[in-house]
Write a protein that holds these residues in place. Structure first.
Motif: not given
Length: 342
Positions: A50-52, A73-79
């Motif tokens: 899972i990337r970007d 899991i690479d470069n993930i944003t969870a906000v």
């Protein structure tokens, strides 16, 4: 699967059966009434990347995956997800890189910014977690986890970093707890119950000690042990005029600071607790401090000299001096060109 946007739907990417070989890239999953990425209980997933991917404002969380093997899991944003940021249960052989988890709440699920449960053989690098109401990073019954170059700070609930009593073989390198006045940690083979949290306030040191402004609250359970736990510092943290060789760890649970048995490693710019027993049970605030050694003069030679002498070697012996030279002479009828202190 890559390059798509999912919003205002029931769910984002749902894995409903056991599968191997999934690649998700450049995906935005937001404002969903369920989860961003999810697989059901009992489903086995392997070789997944899972990337970007960004997951935000989803009702039940960002990414929730049980039973994965060989996960990246690479470069993930969870906000701003209501059910926590990222949660992995039963992960085996995983790598998490450049994860940002901010402002996730636990209004629907008791998940922190990043949760690892029943997971093993994992690497976490470049995690930033802050403002999460369920805490920053929680490890529950997880083992053989290496965490590096990460920042955990200022959670709105819980603690920055929690390790439960069933977790073991946890290693840290360059893990920052807190922002300004926070601590940088390194450790090997942590097992048992620990938590590390940002220090909001701290009492001033007394006596001749001055702070390097590296503080961390540590809660140590009776089962918690480690092979190495160090507080790291930068040479720029050392107050001007204070010797690096005097840096040590002090601890307080109120207003008085107490010395802790520790070892300074100037080559690594770190101070380590001598063993697990030196990390006191309960919650204590630890910090790095230094002080100046008060010089003690044992002798000065020669005690006098001839007025006709033009070059007199003066030697001072004692403790608490640094090597150097001083110029000037307080006595009449003499001129002091150089004074060597050894």
């Amino acid at each position: 699967m890559e390059n798509f946007d999912v919003k205002n739907q029931f769910r984002g990417f749902w894995i409903s059966s056991s599968v191997s070989g999934i690649f998700l890239s450049n995906i935005s999953l937001h404002d969903l009434s369920n989860l961003g990425v999810y697989s059901g209980s009992g489903i086995q997933i392997s070789n997944i990347t899972i990337r970007d991917v960004s997951c935000y404002r989803n009702v039940y969380g960002g990414i929730v995956l049980p039973s994965t093997k060989n996960l990246i899991i690479d470069n993930i944003t969870a906000v701003l997800n209501n059910g926590g940021g990222i949660s992995l249960t039963g992960a085996d052989n995983f790598t998490l890189i450049d994860i940002s988890s901010y402002g996730n709440s636990i209004s629907t699920k008791n998940r922190p910014g990043l949760l690892l449960m029943d997971s093993t053989f994992g690497t976490i690098q470049g995690l930033t977690a802050s403002g999460n109401s369920g805490g920053g990073l929680n490890l529950n019954n997880s083992s053989k986890i290496f965490i590096s170059s990460s920042i955990l700070k200022d959670q709105s609930g819980g603690v920055d970093f929690f390790i439960d009593s069933q977790s073991h073989d946890i290693a840290l390198n360059n893990l920052r707890i807190g922002d300004l006045n926070g601590a940088n940690l390194s450790a090997s083979n942590i097992s048992g119950s620990f938590s590390f949290n940002t220090s909001a306030t701290h009492p001033d040191a007394t006596g001749s000690f001055v702070s390097l402004n590296n503080y961390v609250n540590i809660t140590h359970g009776s089962s918690g042990i480690f092979d190495l736990l160090s507080l790291n510092y930068s040479p720029s943290d050392i107050p001007f005029g204070y010797p690096e060789n005097n840096i040590r760890i002090l601890a307080t649970n109120g207003t008085v600071w107490y010395p802790v048995s520790s070892t300074l490693h100037t080559d690594q710019h770190s101070v380590s607790f001598d063993d697990s027993d030196e990390l006191w049970e309960g919650t204590w605030l630890y910090g790095l401090f230094t002080n100046k050694t008060i010089p003690s003069v044992l002798s000065v030679s020669p005690s006098s000299g001839s007025r006709e002498s033009t070059n007199i070697e003066i030697s001072i012996t004692g403790s608490g001096f640094s090597e150097g030279s001083l110029g000037g002479c307080p006595m009449k009828r003499c001129r002091l060109d150089r004074l060597s202190i050894k």
